[in-house]
Scaffold this motif. Structure first.
Motif: not given
Length: 121
Positions: A14, A100-101, A104-105, A107-108
């Motif tokens: 990340t 946040k990154a 997000y990764s 969740q993705k």
């Protein structure tokens, strides 16, 4: 232990991905410049060794503040108050970008795995 190593790998991945973004690189550059300016200030005004000045700068920016090395002059104390306020804002932004990154990764990846399971199931 294995899950810890996997988490560290994901965090480093990340971190690598967010450094590809120009705004994140700019923020990291600002943090480095802030550390360098603090190091120069403390080493010249407070007359401490460069490593001690860098240590004091880092401890102030991260709000750890162990207190072994601390400013002793009035100018050093005033600078530290301003430096800590500015540095705290920079560090908070940088940490929030990383968090946040990372989220997000995660969740993705979770969404991708769910889609794959639906197609195969």
């Amino acid at each position: 232990m294995v899950s810890f190593l996997i988490s560290v790998k994901k965090l480093l991945t990340t971190f690598y991905l967010i450094l590809k973004k120009e705004d994140t690189r700019s923020l990291l550059f600002l943090i480095i410049i802030t550390l360098i300016s603090g190091t120069i200030f403390y080493s010249t005004v407070e007359h401490v060794a460069v490593l001690d000045a860098l240590y004091l700068s880092f401890m102030t920016l991260t709000t750890i503040g162990y207190g072994e090395v601390h400013p002793s002059t009035p100018l050093g104390k005033i600078f530290t108050m301003v430096y800590a306020t500015v540095g705290l804002g920079l560090m908070a932004m940088f940490i929030s970008v990383i968090a946040k990154a990372y989220i997000y990764s995660k969740q993705k990846r979770h969404t991708r795995d769910n889609d794959k399971n639906r197609r195969n199931g």
